[in-house]
Write a protein that holds these residues in place. Structure first.
Motif, mmCIF file in Angstrom:
data_model
loop_
_atom_site.group_PDB
_atom_site.id
_atom_site.type_symbol
_atom_site.label_atom_id
_atom_site.label_comp_id
_atom_site.label_asym_id
_atom_site.label_seq_id
_atom_site.Cartn_x
_atom_site.Cartn_y
_atom_site.Cartn_z
ATOM 1 N N ALA A 137 0.837 -1.207 0.000
ATOM 2 C CA ALA A 137 0.000 0.000 0.000
ATOM 3 C C ALA A 137 0.865 1.248 0.000
ATOM 4 N N LEU A 138 1.954 1.227 0.765
ATOM 5 C CA LEU A 138 2.881 2.360 0.792
ATOM 6 C C LEU A 138 3.665 2.481 -0.508
ATOM 7 N N ALA A 139 3.875 1.335 -1.174
ATOM 8 C CA ALA A 139 4.671 1.344 -2.405
ATOM 9 C C ALA A 139 3.852 1.595 -3.656
ATOM 10 N N PHE A 140 2.543 1.692 -3.527
ATOM 11 C CA PHE A 140 1.679 1.855 -4.690
ATOM 12 C C PHE A 140 2.007 3.175 -5.395
ATOM 13 N N PRO A 141 2.524 3.135 -6.616
ATOM 14 C CA PRO A 141 2.933 4.376 -7.293
ATOM 15 C C PRO A 141 1.812 5.401 -7.429
ATOM 16 N N ALA A 142 0.583 4.941 -7.634
ATOM 17 C CA ALA A 142 -0.527 5.886 -7.799
ATOM 18 C C ALA A 142 -0.760 6.697 -6.528
#
Length: 409
Positions: free
Chosen positions: A150-155
């Motif tokens: 969730a923290l790494a989600f680019p969007a």
């Protein structure tokens, strides 16, 4: 946001990839924002697009409804409120009630207002991901992996970096999911209608629910959309609403101003527009492919298909057929990664030979290399997302009643 299999795509590897990606993205963000003052390391205004919402809120405080669609007047006001923003202009396309929503934040200085807005976005995003995760029984043991991804989600990173409103769209789609899950279609329609502040995000849902004769959803959506628009009418009168409708009608002619960085847009329209040099042909291909996407999604939207598949198809179609969708709007796909991962784990006998996991993986990561399309003229995310939708449709066809009983819908 994760897909588990016995192949190289294990939970441990996905967690490691997500950790590296999250550290890279947020380290870059913190470094970029570490400069004193309101300009970042690249010389851009911190929060970028939030300046537009801050200016709209300032207009609301002064009841200047006549300037809601006046670029020059807004540029002057923005420079007065935020001297570092001198010379920055935005194309005003949001309906009048959006300015009323941001009026309380416009009472603060720009720096404090931006900090509050980013905190609100992070909290809402976290709540959406958490509630969807809690609704996925097969992901209960992967809480840390879900948090990392969730923290790494680019969007989400882009939504924070741009100071945008995309997370509000995610909130609407999350609430719609739970309304449909509990069988409250009219309530789901009320939530769907709230997307009138970004009407392009409601286009696919409107088409699909109309094709499936879901009148309760459509009635609720119409009612809440009118109610939301009436907030602006009560506050300003009818003139700003008329002006917004005029601007919305003329928006196809304003796309060059709306999309100065077309390589950061993700939909079938811009995919064909970048790939095909002839406008008439790219428009025809967009219409044909958008109709195909809608047809596959409508076929998925049967009551005997798991809601995880149906809803994932709806969100993918929302992105693909949208006339205008920027990288930060991809945050609405967060439930897709969770719901499909949960479904895959519960249906290993169906998904083991499917490229579903691989398509999920690349759908998550490809927005990172979107700027390469400036030279390649191919926005790779779009065909991958279309392939993911096709696989969802194929799984919905192959899913047997006995398999569906393995996992709550």
């Amino acid at each position: 946001m994760l897909a588990i299999s016995n192949s190289w795509m294990t939970a441990k590897r996905i967690r490691a990839h997500g950790t590296v990606l999250a550290l890279c993205l947020w380290s870059v963000y913190l470094w970029n924002m570490s400069t004193p003052g309101l300009r970042d390391q690249a010389g851009n205004l911190k929060g970028t697009d939030f300046l537009h919402f801050y200016t709209l809120g300032s207009l609301a405080l002064e009841h200047r409804g006549s300037d809601l669609y006046n670029m020059e007047a807004q540029s002057v006001l923005a420079a007065q409120r935020v001297p570092a923003a001198d010379g920055i202009q935005y194309l005003p396309l949001y309906p009048p009630q959006v300015s009323v929503f941001f009026a309380p934040m416009a009472k603060l200085s720009y720096g404090w207002a931006l900090a509050c807005w980013l905190c609100v976005n992070a909290i809402l995003y976290g709540l959406c991901c958490y509630t969807i995760w809690r609704a996925c029984p097969n992901l209960r043991d992967y809480g840390m992996t879900v948090l990392i991804l969730a923290l790494a989600f680019p969007a989400f990173w882009h939504s924070i970096a741009w100071g945008q409103t995309a997370v509000l769209g995610l909130v609407c789609f999350t609430l719609l999911f739970f309304a449909l899950r509990s069988g409250h279609e009219f309530l789901g329609g009320l939530v769907l209608g709230c997307l009138v502040f970004k009407p392009q995000l409601a286009l696919a849902a409107g088409i699909i629910f109309l094709a499936r004769f879901r009148w309760k959803i459509l009635a609720g959506a119409l009612l809440s959309a009118i109610a939301e628009l009436m907030v602006g009418v009560v506050y300003y009168g009818l003139d700003p609403l008329r002006e917004w409708l005029r601007v919305l009608f003329n928006s196809p002619h304003l796309l060059p101003l709306l999309e100065p960085r077309v390589y950061q847009t993700y939909s079938l329209r811009t995919f064909w527009g970048m790939l095909v040099p002839w406008t008439w042909l790219s428009l025809a291909l967009y219409i044909i492919s958008a109709v195909s996407v809608c047809m596959f999604t409508v076929k998925c939207w049967r009551n005997d298909v798991a809601l995880a598949l149906r809803y994932s198809a709806l969100l993918l179609a929302t992105v693909l057929i949208s006339p205008h969708l920027t990288v930060y709007d991809l945050v609405i796909l967060a439930p897709v990664f969770l719901l499909l991962s949960d479904w895959i784990i519960g249906h290993l006998e169906l998904s083991s030979s499917s490229p579903l996991k691989l398509l999920l993986y690349f759908s998550f990561a490809l927005p990172l290399i979107g700027p390469l399309s400036r030279w390649t003229h191919v926005q790779l995310f779009v065909p991958v997302a279309a392939g993911l939708l096709f696989e969802v449709w194929r799984m919905s066809k192959n899913e047997s009643p006995s398999a569906r009983r393995l996992i709550p819908t």
